[in-house]
Design a protein around this motif. Sequence first.
Motif, mmCIF file in Angstrom:
data_model
loop_
_atom_site.group_PDB
_atom_site.id
_atom_site.type_symbol
_atom_site.label_atom_id
_atom_site.label_comp_id
_atom_site.label_asym_id
_atom_site.label_seq_id
_atom_site.Cartn_x
_atom_site.Cartn_y
_atom_site.Cartn_z
ATOM 1 N N ARG A 64 -19.101 86.687 -41.482
ATOM 2 C CA ARG A 64 -19.274 86.656 -39.871
ATOM 3 C C ARG A 64 -17.683 86.644 -38.989
ATOM 4 O O ARG A 64 -17.530 87.084 -38.226
ATOM 5 C CB ARG A 64 -19.897 85.547 -39.467
ATOM 6 C CG ARG A 64 -20.417 85.455 -37.844
ATOM 7 C CD ARG A 64 -21.229 84.161 -37.751
ATOM 8 N NE ARG A 64 -22.713 84.725 -38.280
ATOM 9 C CZ ARG A 64 -23.624 83.846 -38.659
ATOM 10 N NH1 ARG A 64 -23.406 82.531 -38.913
ATOM 11 N NH2 ARG A 64 -24.747 84.291 -39.365
ATOM 12 N N ARG A 65 -16.791 85.728 -39.569
ATOM 13 C CA ARG A 65 -15.416 85.455 -38.897
ATOM 14 C C ARG A 65 -14.757 86.857 -38.950
ATOM 15 O O ARG A 65 -14.196 87.099 -37.979
ATOM 16 C CB ARG A 65 -14.814 84.362 -39.769
ATOM 17 C CG ARG A 65 -13.500 83.903 -39.159
ATOM 18 C CD ARG A 65 -12.834 83.192 -39.980
ATOM 19 N NE ARG A 65 -12.187 83.698 -40.943
ATOM 20 C CZ ARG A 65 -11.304 84.492 -41.178
ATOM 21 N NH1 ARG A 65 -10.543 85.026 -39.954
ATOM 22 N NH2 ARG A 65 -10.856 85.285 -42.288
ATOM 23 N N LEU A 66 -14.908 87.522 -40.086
ATOM 24 C CA LEU A 66 -14.201 88.846 -40.105
ATOM 25 C C LEU A 66 -14.754 89.909 -39.172
ATOM 26 O O LEU A 66 -13.924 90.694 -38.572
ATOM 27 C CB LEU A 66 -14.077 89.363 -41.666
ATOM 28 C CG LEU A 66 -13.300 88.474 -42.753
ATOM 29 C CD1 LEU A 66 -13.624 88.895 -44.072
ATOM 30 C CD2 LEU A 66 -11.882 88.460 -42.325
ATOM 31 N N THR A 67 -16.139 89.731 -39.147
ATOM 32 C CA THR A 67 -16.545 90.757 -38.404
ATOM 33 C C THR A 67 -16.399 90.697 -36.781
ATOM 34 O O THR A 67 -16.035 91.521 -36.009
ATOM 35 C CB THR A 67 -18.228 90.691 -38.464
ATOM 36 O OG1 THR A 67 -18.385 90.968 -39.955
ATOM 37 C CG2 THR A 67 -19.010 91.907 -37.718
ATOM 38 N N ALA A 69 -13.594 89.051 -35.721
ATOM 39 C CA ALA A 69 -12.276 89.343 -35.552
ATOM 40 C C ALA A 69 -12.241 90.990 -35.316
ATOM 41 O O ALA A 69 -11.295 91.411 -34.685
ATOM 42 C CB ALA A 69 -11.535 88.980 -36.646
ATOM 43 N N LEU A 70 -12.769 91.854 -36.438
ATOM 44 C CA LEU A 70 -12.546 93.031 -36.250
ATOM 45 C C LEU A 70 -13.083 93.751 -35.005
ATOM 46 O O LEU A 70 -12.512 94.688 -34.297
ATOM 47 C CB LEU A 70 -13.401 93.829 -37.437
ATOM 48 C CG LEU A 70 -13.487 95.410 -37.656
ATOM 49 C CD1 LEU A 70 -11.901 95.677 -37.817
ATOM 50 C CD2 LEU A 70 -14.364 95.708 -38.524
ATOM 51 N N TYR A 71 -14.415 93.203 -34.596
ATOM 52 C CA TYR A 71 -14.733 93.565 -33.122
ATOM 53 C C TYR A 71 -13.793 93.326 -32.055
ATOM 54 O O TYR A 71 -13.528 94.228 -31.298
ATOM 55 C CB TYR A 71 -16.189 92.858 -33.049
ATOM 56 C CG TYR A 71 -16.754 93.561 -31.647
ATOM 57 C CD1 TYR A 71 -17.210 94.767 -31.352
ATOM 58 C CD2 TYR A 71 -16.769 92.480 -30.467
ATOM 59 C CE1 TYR A 71 -17.948 94.945 -30.384
ATOM 60 C CE2 TYR A 71 -17.356 92.741 -29.406
ATOM 61 C CZ TYR A 71 -17.907 93.995 -28.978
ATOM 62 O OH TYR A 71 -18.285 94.314 -28.038
ATOM 63 N N GLN A 72 -13.221 92.163 -32.082
ATOM 64 C CA GLN A 72 -12.387 91.798 -31.103
ATOM 65 C C GLN A 72 -11.116 92.609 -30.782
ATOM 66 O O GLN A 72 -10.391 92.821 -29.804
ATOM 67 C CB GLN A 72 -11.808 90.210 -31.030
ATOM 68 C CG GLN A 72 -13.058 89.430 -30.908
ATOM 69 C CD GLN A 72 -12.676 87.980 -31.347
ATOM 70 O OE1 GLN A 72 -11.818 87.573 -31.876
ATOM 71 N NE2 GLN A 72 -13.804 86.989 -30.496
ATOM 72 N N THR A 73 -10.690 93.140 -32.197
ATOM 73 C CA THR A 73 -9.409 93.936 -32.163
ATOM 74 C C THR A 73 -9.944 95.348 -31.843
ATOM 75 O O THR A 73 -8.866 96.095 -31.386
ATOM 76 C CB THR A 73 -8.862 93.811 -33.249
ATOM 77 O OG1 THR A 73 -9.763 94.333 -34.438
ATOM 78 C CG2 THR A 73 -8.344 92.504 -33.731
ATOM 79 N N THR A 74 -11.176 95.884 -32.058
ATOM 80 C CA THR A 74 -11.501 97.341 -31.626
ATOM 81 C C THR A 74 -12.228 97.353 -30.734
ATOM 82 O O THR A 74 -12.455 98.562 -30.170
ATOM 83 C CB THR A 74 -11.969 97.793 -33.114
ATOM 84 O OG1 THR A 74 -13.341 97.012 -33.168
ATOM 85 C CG2 THR A 74 -11.402 97.719 -34.210
ATOM 86 N N ALA A 75 -12.749 96.505 -29.848
ATOM 87 C CA ALA A 75 -13.515 96.696 -28.836
ATOM 88 C C ALA A 75 -12.724 97.188 -27.573
ATOM 89 O O ALA A 75 -11.581 96.786 -27.356
ATOM 90 C CB ALA A 75 -14.038 95.246 -28.337
ATOM 91 N N PRO A 76 -13.272 97.910 -26.704
ATOM 92 C CA PRO A 76 -12.662 98.624 -25.683
ATOM 93 C C PRO A 76 -12.298 97.631 -24.575
ATOM 94 O O PRO A 76 -13.302 96.602 -24.485
ATOM 95 C CB PRO A 76 -13.412 99.937 -25.025
ATOM 96 C CG PRO A 76 -15.020 99.353 -25.718
ATOM 97 C CD PRO A 76 -14.461 98.685 -27.016
ATOM 98 N N SER A 77 -11.295 97.673 -23.767
ATOM 99 C CA SER A 77 -11.106 96.877 -22.948
ATOM 100 C C SER A 77 -12.051 97.052 -21.762
ATOM 101 O O SER A 77 -12.253 98.250 -21.418
ATOM 102 C CB SER A 77 -9.615 96.732 -22.456
ATOM 103 O OG SER A 77 -8.901 96.420 -23.566
ATOM 104 N N PRO A 78 -12.421 96.154 -20.956
ATOM 105 C CA PRO A 78 -13.102 96.267 -19.682
ATOM 106 C C PRO A 78 -12.296 96.856 -18.573
ATOM 107 O O PRO A 78 -11.482 96.919 -18.249
ATOM 108 C CB PRO A 78 -13.808 94.927 -19.397
ATOM 109 C CG PRO A 78 -13.051 93.892 -20.115
ATOM 110 C CD PRO A 78 -12.369 94.649 -21.200
#
Length: 78
Positions: A64-67, A69-78
């Motif tokens: 869960r922690r890695l998921t 972290a990965l989402y936070q680094t690849t999510a598009p900026s608003p």
Amino acid sequence: MIADEHKAYDDLVGLVAMHRVNHSLQYQEDDGTNSNVIESFFSRVEILWQLLHNAAFKVVGEHRRLTIALYQTTAPSP
């Protein structure tokens, strides 16, 4: 089957050959019959179950922690 005086074993009376050891009266019968081997086995199984259960939660938590972290680094900026 060798069992202690616990009432859960009462349902097995008549289904299997059973010898009961009353631990409130003595540790073992005069002939040496006791239920310590199976009680030790169940104790070890319980410890193993707890270790596996805790290990599984650690793996799930790390995933869960890695998921996140990965989402936070690849999510598009608003």
